[in-house]
Enzyme design. Sequence first.
Site: not given
Ligand SMILES: *Cc1c(COP(=O)(O)O)cnc(C)c1O
Length: 376
Positions: A196, A98
């Site tokens: 997510k 990411y």
């Molecule tokens: C969005 C995301 C993150 C970071 O998370 P946040 O809640 O935005 O801090 C880390 N890993 C993956 C795979 C992501 O999609």
Amino acid sequence: MHFETRAIHEGQEPDPATGAITTPIYQTSTYVQEAVGVHKGYDYARVGNPTRTALQECIASLEGAAHGRAFSSGLGAATTLMHLISPDDHVVAVNDVYGGIYRMFTQVYEPKGYRFTFLGPEEISTGLADHLDERTRLVWLETPTNPALNIVDIAAASEVAHGVGALVVVDNTFATPYLQQPLALGADVALHSTTKYLGGHSDVIGGFVATNDEEVAGQLAFLQKSLGAVPGPFDCWLILRGVKTLAVRMDRHCSNAVAVAAFLEGHPRVEQVLYPGLETHPGHDIATRQMRAFGGMISFLLEDEQEAVDLVARTRIWKLAESLGGVESLIEHPARMTHASTADAPFAVPPALIRLSVGIESADDLIADLETALAG
Ligand SMILES: *Cc1c(COP(=O)(O)O)cnc(C)c1O
């Protein structure tokens, strides 16, 4: 109990004070004590909060973990994990992590003397041993990766990493515990951006870490209160509410994604579709072994960057936005949006790549919208 039942009930007994079936939002910073040190298990809300406890017990159970800790964001969870190690320690990470994790590793921790080796998914799955040394403390996996949807063999990498005593972290954000159980495959820690799929409704930022390692669990409890990247009670409540429907949402995300991927594969303007559910995908066999289904994320390539940038502005139902995993379908251009921070990396995202977060709307409507946009 099965996953679906635990998602709704684990850690969520009716409220002992009122019988409320839904875990209350304990919006409080402190707790009254009967006498010094005599309290009901909570003394200050950075250290603990009953709404957070419910969330921690629920998601830990879904990951097959004895311990879980909730954080203010996925990156807050990752920062806290990085405090398990020290400067001069070595981290091996999959090279298309990411973008925000890549930025953290290379721009926050590398300048402080932490050492990183970034490897392709193939190399991690089959040649990891060649890249480990006696200071390798963490092997940081993400699978499927973002946005290339590469697959890493969690079981194979974990076995090799454990040979030098390294901890294996799997960012399980894309798969969710419904589709993939990293701890059962041999990993030590499962990490989430609960922003997510776990939250699932694009209305909250959160992070999570789950583990069965007692020592790591103890350190994380200490680090959670000592570093303080904790989620508020309302955010915990939103994520807890989202998790209740995770299984049904993921089934629909997955079936919609299969339909959209098939449509894109057959479209003359699409150069390549990256979806682990396709037999042509290089990680398909591993994904079949370690995942229940292939998830709701698809990337695809058009002929050039301009076409990609134009297309993402033409869809109607697919909204142009960063993030993923919500009920609504999103489309984005990683090279200029989510992954702009990897532009200088040797594994920069192809400029003609488009990433889809397939929502749970009608698959027919989603495909029709893409068809119109691709014709335009
Ligand atoms: C969005 C995301 C993150 C970071 O998370 P946040 O809640 O935005 O801090 C880390 N890993 C993956 C795979 C992501 O999609």
